[in-house]
Design a protein around this motif. Structure first.
Motif, PDB file in Angstrom:
ATOM      1  N   HIS A  70       0.845  -1.156   0.087  1.00  0.00           N
ATOM      2  CA  HIS A  70      -0.057   0.050   0.038  1.00  0.00           C
ATOM      3  C   HIS A  70       0.899   1.229  -0.032  1.00  0.00           C
ATOM      4  CE1 HIS A  70      -3.664   2.233   1.382  1.00  0.00           C
ATOM      5  NE2 HIS A  70      -2.624   3.345   1.617  1.00  0.00           N
ATOM      6  N   ARG A  71       1.880   1.220   0.944  1.00  0.00           N
ATOM      7  CA  ARG A  71       2.682   2.242   1.028  1.00  0.00           C
ATOM      8  C   ARG A  71       3.709   2.595  -0.280  1.00  0.00           C
ATOM      9  NH1 ARG A  71       4.492   1.509   5.774  1.00  0.00           N
ATOM     10  NH2 ARG A  71       6.277   0.351   5.275  1.00  0.00           N
ATOM     11  N   GLY A  72       3.997   1.506  -1.044  1.00  0.00           N
ATOM     12  CA  GLY A  72       4.723   1.837  -2.380  1.00  0.00           C
ATOM     13  C   GLY A  72       3.795   2.153  -3.295  1.00  0.00           C
ATOM     14  N   PHE A  73       2.749   1.724  -3.294  1.00  0.00           N
ATOM     15  CA  PHE A  73       1.651   2.301  -4.319  1.00  0.00           C
ATOM     16  C   PHE A  73       1.394   3.789  -4.137  1.00  0.00           C
ATOM     17  CE2 PHE A  73      -2.749   3.221  -5.550  1.00  0.00           C
ATOM     18  CZ  PHE A  73      -2.801   2.920  -6.836  1.00  0.00           C
ATOM     19  N   LEU A  74       0.992   4.324  -3.052  1.00  0.00           N
ATOM     20  CA  LEU A  74       0.756   5.466  -2.734  1.00  0.00           C
ATOM     21  C   LEU A  74       2.040   6.487  -2.922  1.00  0.00           C
ATOM     22  CD1 LEU A  74      -1.120   5.659   0.709  1.00  0.00           C
ATOM     23  CD2 LEU A  74      -2.190   6.127  -1.517  1.00  0.00           C
ATOM     24  N   ASP A  75       3.098   6.109  -2.763  1.00  0.00           N
ATOM     25  CA  ASP A  75       4.379   6.746  -2.983  1.00  0.00           C
ATOM     26  C   ASP A  75       4.515   6.915  -4.667  1.00  0.00           C
ATOM     27  OD1 ASP A  75       5.123   6.985  -0.635  1.00  0.00           O
ATOM     28  OD2 ASP A  75       6.666   5.354  -0.746  1.00  0.00           O
ATOM     29  N   ALA A  76       4.129   6.193  -5.460  1.00  0.00           N
ATOM     30  CA  ALA A  76       4.108   6.144  -6.796  1.00  0.00           C
ATOM     31  C   ALA A  76       2.940   7.145  -7.536  1.00  0.00           C
ATOM     32  CB  ALA A  76       3.973   4.716  -7.530  1.00  0.00           C
ATOM     33  N   VAL A  77       1.953   7.114  -6.771  1.00  0.00           N
ATOM     34  CA  VAL A  77       0.381   7.827  -7.422  1.00  0.00           C
ATOM     35  C   VAL A  77       0.359   9.212  -6.617  1.00  0.00           C
ATOM     36  CG1 VAL A  77      -0.087   5.637  -8.123  1.00  0.00           C
ATOM     37  CG2 VAL A  77      -1.149   6.575  -6.164  1.00  0.00           C
ATOM     38  N   LYS A  78       0.923   9.377  -5.702  1.00  0.00           N
ATOM     39  CA  LYS A  78       0.719  10.588  -4.889  1.00  0.00           C
ATOM     40  C   LYS A  78       1.039  12.045  -5.982  1.00  0.00           C
ATOM     41  CE  LYS A  78       5.147  11.091  -2.642  1.00  0.00           C
ATOM     42  NZ  LYS A  78       6.018  11.158  -1.405  1.00  0.00           N
ATOM     43  N   ASP A  79      -0.077  12.926  -5.714  1.00  0.00           N
ATOM     44  CA  ASP A  79       0.173  13.955  -6.680  1.00  0.00           C
ATOM     45  C   ASP A  79      -0.154  13.673  -7.964  1.00  0.00           C
ATOM     46  OD1 ASP A  79       0.545  15.403  -4.241  1.00  0.00           O
ATOM     47  OD2 ASP A  79       2.871  15.129  -4.479  1.00  0.00           O
ATOM     48  N   ARG A  80      -0.417  12.535  -8.368  1.00  0.00           N
ATOM     49  CA  ARG A  80      -0.667  12.298 -10.032  1.00  0.00           C
ATOM     50  C   ARG A  80      -2.146  11.737  -9.869  1.00  0.00           C
ATOM     51  NH1 ARG A  80       4.094  10.680 -12.428  1.00  0.00           N
ATOM     52  NH2 ARG A  80       2.756  10.547 -14.504  1.00  0.00           N
ATOM     53  N   ILE A  81      -2.746  11.102  -9.056  1.00  0.00           N
ATOM     54  CA  ILE A  81      -3.976  10.700  -9.174  1.00  0.00           C
ATOM     55  C   ILE A  81      -4.804  11.047  -7.773  1.00  0.00           C
ATOM     56  CG2 ILE A  81      -5.618   8.423  -9.187  1.00  0.00           C
ATOM     57  CD1 ILE A  81      -3.014   6.886 -10.756  1.00  0.00           C
ATOM     58  N   PRO A  82      -5.717  11.672  -7.897  1.00  0.00           N
ATOM     59  CA  PRO A  82      -6.587  12.109  -6.928  1.00  0.00           C
ATOM     60  C   PRO A  82      -7.283  11.093  -6.055  1.00  0.00           C
ATOM     61  CG  PRO A  82      -7.270  13.153  -8.809  1.00  0.00           C
ATOM     62  CD  PRO A  82      -6.520  12.273  -9.315  1.00  0.00           C
ATOM     63  N   GLN A  83      -6.919  11.118  -4.825  1.00  0.00           N
ATOM     64  CA  GLN A  83      -7.327   9.835  -3.837  1.00  0.00           C
ATOM     65  C   GLN A  83      -8.471   9.566  -4.087  1.00  0.00           C
ATOM     66  OE1 GLN A  83      -5.118   7.869  -1.994  1.00  0.00           O
ATOM     67  NE2 GLN A  83      -3.914   8.521  -3.754  1.00  0.00           N
ATOM     68  N   GLU A  84      -9.565  10.554  -4.132  1.00  0.00           N
ATOM     69  CA  GLU A  84     -10.928  10.326  -4.041  1.00  0.00           C
ATOM     70  C   GLU A  84     -11.432   9.612  -5.301  1.00  0.00           C
ATOM     71  OE1 GLU A  84     -10.259  14.655  -5.953  1.00  0.00           O
ATOM     72  OE2 GLU A  84      -9.502  13.223  -4.064  1.00  0.00           O
ATOM     73  N   GLN A  85     -10.636   9.229  -6.394  1.00  0.00           N
ATOM     74  CA  GLN A  85     -10.783   8.425  -7.438  1.00  0.00           C
ATOM     75  C   GLN A  85     -10.374   6.906  -7.184  1.00  0.00           C
ATOM     76  OE1 GLN A  85      -9.299  11.943 -10.673  1.00  0.00           O
ATOM     77  NE2 GLN A  85      -9.182   9.550 -10.975  1.00  0.00           N
ATOM     78  N   ILE A  86      -9.870   6.698  -5.813  1.00  0.00           N
ATOM     79  CA  ILE A  86      -9.073   5.367  -5.547  1.00  0.00           C
ATOM     80  C   ILE A  86      -9.910   4.834  -4.350  1.00  0.00           C
ATOM     81  CG2 ILE A  86      -7.199   4.246  -4.926  1.00  0.00           C
ATOM     82  CD1 ILE A  86      -5.381   6.214  -6.062  1.00  0.00           C
TER      83      ILE A  86
END
Length: 309
Positions: free
Chosen positions: A176-192
């Protein structure tokens, strides 16, 4: 390590019922073996542990100096402690163990390590209670999935479902942490949307159905193993929402419904392969039994597979 742990023993090979690759329900051998290895598993329903058993069993068949006893705790830390004591009572020379990550086995394993080598696979411990630790780079697994989604699949506005393992699992938390690191600031969290599939196909299928009942179809699904990715696919099929959905899994095992085959069939866009626990655990165990030096920490590097060549 300097001391070689050696004994000539007559053993019974006890296979876990229901684990493929173990042969008949009861295989009894009366040959003498030089070493007896005990294998204590937290829950063989988890696909990577089922694969671990298969690989260890295949390696053992090729080695007349070694025999193994397997024990499955079925998700119970209390039973796993009892299993480990039972293995010690059988006179094992080395223990291969997969804990659940809760730390419940730490005291037991510290005591075991005073007597025989301990090879720990999958989840480590805050305490130094093993001789050799074999882990996947789980943060990198999550990061590889996030990077692949960003580079090859994601379009603005896409809905993403992430199906994690067991709540509180250290492996799941790292992915989970690795995934978040990759997508932060790139994919809005409300879409996940995040949910737990307990590492199991049927549970992931149920969770995906729950999602489809209350949401628009997902565009991308990242499941923390291939079994759960396949469960999500089956749910999408049943709800007529499979067209256009992209699925990513983890493990990359071989088999009819395993990750490599699912990629070949076009069901998964990708799987992140990290399948070497069995061979690495067996090699580490033999090295320790023969008194050879072995690294305390062994890390399996994951690899993104988008086609099975």
């Amino acid at each position: 390590m300097k001391k070689a742990y050696r004994s000539a023993v007559t053993v019974v090979l006890i296979c876990l019922l229901g684990i493929s690759g173990c042969g008949r329900k009861s295989d009894i051998h009366t040959d003498s073996y030089q070493y007896l290895i005990g294998v204590s598993l937290t829950n063989v329903m988890e696909p990577w542990l089922n694969n671990l058993v298969q690989v260890l069993s295949e390696r053992q068949k090729e080695d007349t100096a070694v025999n193994m006893i397997f024990r499955d705790a079925a998700g119970s830390p209390e039973k796993q402690i009892q299993d480990i004591q039972s293995l010690l009572d059988n006179g094992i020379d080395l223990l291969i163990v997969s804990p659940d990550g809760s730390g419940s086995l730490d005291k037991t394993l510290e005591q075991v390590r005073e007597k025989i080598p301990v090879v720990m696979a999958g989840v480590g411990s805050e305490k130094d209670c093993c001789t050799s630790l074999i882990q996947a780079d789980d943060e990198k697994i999550g990061r590889l999935a996030g990077e692949y989604i960003l580079e090859h699949l994601y379009e603005e506005g896409d809905r993403i479902v992430v199906i994690e393992g067991v709540k509180g699992s250290p492996i799941s938390e790292k992915r989970h942490r690795g995934f978040l690191d990759a997508v932060k600031d790139r994919i809005p969290q409300e879409q996940i949307v995040y949910d737990y599939g307990d590492w199991l196909r049927d549970q992931a299928e149920l969770r995906m159905k729950d999602y489809l009942v209350s949401h628009e179809p997902a565009d991308i699904v990242f499941a923390f193993n291939d079994e759960m990715a396949y469960g999500a696919f089956l749910a999408c099929q049943q709800y007529r929402a499979a067209e256009g959905v992209h699925l990513i899994g983890v493990d990359g095992f071989e088999g009819e419904s395993a990750g490599l085959n699912l990629v070949d069939r076009g069901i998964l866009d990708a799987t992140i392969q990290s399948p070497d626990f069995g061979s690495m655990a067996y090699d580490a165990a033999l090295a320790l039994l023969y008194g050879e030096e072995t690294a305390h920490n062994l890390t399996i590097e994951p690899q993104l597979i988008t086609e099975n060549k």
